[in-house]
Design a protein around this motif. Structure first.
Motif, short mmCIF file in Angstrom:
data_model
loop_
_atom_site.label_atom_id
_atom_site.label_comp_id
_atom_site.label_asym_id
_atom_site.label_seq_id
_atom_site.Cartn_x
_atom_site.Cartn_y
_atom_site.Cartn_z
N ARG A 1 37.01 -34.26 99.49
CA ARG A 1 36.16 -33.25 100.13
C ARG A 1 35.00 -33.91 100.86
NH1 ARG A 1 32.68 -30.57 95.12
NH2 ARG A 1 31.51 -32.46 94.52
N ASP B 1 38.99 -31.37 102.23
CA ASP B 1 38.25 -30.12 102.38
C ASP B 1 37.02 -30.41 103.24
OD1 ASP B 1 36.70 -27.85 102.11
OD2 ASP B 1 37.11 -27.61 99.97
N ARG B 2 37.13 -30.13 104.53
CA ARG B 2 36.13 -30.40 105.57
C ARG B 2 36.15 -31.87 106.01
NH1 ARG B 2 33.49 -25.98 106.56
NH2 ARG B 2 32.83 -24.50 104.95
N GLN C 1 43.87 -23.45 98.94
CA GLN C 1 45.05 -23.82 99.71
C GLN C 1 45.34 -25.31 99.66
OE1 GLN C 1 47.23 -21.73 100.78
NE2 GLN C 1 45.97 -19.97 100.15
N LEU D 1 41.04 -22.32 108.73
CA LEU D 1 41.24 -21.05 108.04
C LEU D 1 40.21 -20.06 108.57
CD1 LEU D 1 41.96 -22.19 104.37
CD2 LEU D 1 43.47 -22.13 106.37
N LYS E 1 39.64 -22.70 101.40
CA LYS E 1 40.14 -24.04 101.66
C LYS E 1 40.56 -24.76 100.38
CE LYS E 1 36.38 -25.35 103.65
NZ LYS E 1 35.71 -24.05 103.31
N SER E 2 39.70 -24.72 99.37
CA SER E 2 40.01 -25.43 98.12
C SER E 2 41.28 -24.91 97.48
CB SER E 2 38.83 -25.29 97.14
OG SER E 2 37.66 -25.86 97.68
N PHE F 1 41.17 -29.49 106.24
CA PHE F 1 41.05 -28.03 106.18
C PHE F 1 39.62 -27.66 106.56
CE2 PHE F 1 44.80 -28.80 103.84
CZ PHE F 1 45.51 -27.61 103.71
N GLU F 2 39.50 -26.78 107.54
CA GLU F 2 38.18 -26.37 108.03
C GLU F 2 38.07 -24.85 108.02
OE1 GLU F 2 35.81 -28.39 108.64
OE2 GLU F 2 36.61 -30.30 109.32
#
Length: 229
Positions: free
Chosen positions: A38, A95-96, A19, A135, A16-17, A8-9
């Motif tokens: 993450r 997350d990233r 979702q 996102l 992000k967190s 997720f970016e």
């Protein structure tokens, strides 16, 4: 069967967190094992580097030094967390990941793309996301959300949240450029809407791109024939 690697970016305050946790819950309801992690972070040594970077202690060294620190954290994260989980069949929701280095240090930090590409090849060693959700929302909206979140926790802005608005506008364009360059891997999600709507869009895209993990493993186990000795 190996697990799927989903990242997720997006800019600050994109959700992000939130979702990622929603997606983990959905997968859990289908008996699909999922690990949330993450970047920077996700392993003990990487978390130490995270604290150093986000605390602003590497800023004076410049974007390339920060990129090297992110790479060091990523190597440890891959070795200790991501790759072992994928090998045992667990889906990894991160997350990233490397796209953030491309956006934050590469585009917004003005590091040469070829240099970032070389660093990425050495760091990833072939491990790349199966699917990346970007996102997307206006920088002002994301920064306002991030500010509200910090206020609720009594925290100040971290290394990147405290940058000028122009930096965050550049970030948004960098992530959209990445999505355009890799449409088979990346899906852009409108994050400027209610969380339930964002969640529904992510699930629809996941069903289209990786349908095998949106089916219940419980039903598959029920119809699998028993081994006969």
């Amino acid at each position: 069967m190996a697990g799927c690697f989903i990242t997720f970016e997006g800019g600050e305050g994109a959700g992000k967190s939130t979702q990622i946790e929603r997606l983990k819950r959905r997968l859990g309801e289908l008996a699909q094992p999922a690990l949330v992690t993450r970047e920077p972070g996700g392993s003990p040594h990487a978390e130490e580097i995270r604290a150093f970077i986000l605390g602003g202690r590497a800023k004076h060294l410049g974007p390339f030094a920060e990129a090297l620190l992110f790479a060091a954290a990523r190597i440890d994260h891959l070795d200790k967390t991501i790759v072992p989980a994928l090998k045992r069949g667990t889906h990894v929701l991160c997350d990233r990941f490397a796209d953030s280095t491309r956006a934050y240090q590469g585009s917004a930090g003005n590091i040469d793309k070829e240099l970032i590409d070389q660093l990425e090849r050495v760091t990833l060693r072939g491990t790349r996301p199966d699917l990346t959700f970007i996102l997307d929302l206006p920088a002002e909206v994301g920064l306002a959300r991030a500010g509200e979140r910090r206020a609720g926790r009594g925290e100040g802005a971290d290394r990147f949240e405290g940058e000028e608005a122009s930096f965050h506008h550049s970030l948004r364009q960098a992530f959209l450029s990445i999505a355009r360059s890799e449409p088979k891997r990346c899906v852009v999600i409108n994050a400027d809407q209610e969380p339930d709507e964002v969640e529904a869009a992510i699930w629809a895209a996941l069903r289209a791109r990786l349908p095998q993990i949106t089916r219940s493993r419980l039903s598959e186990d029920a119809v699998r024939p028993l081994d006969v000795a």
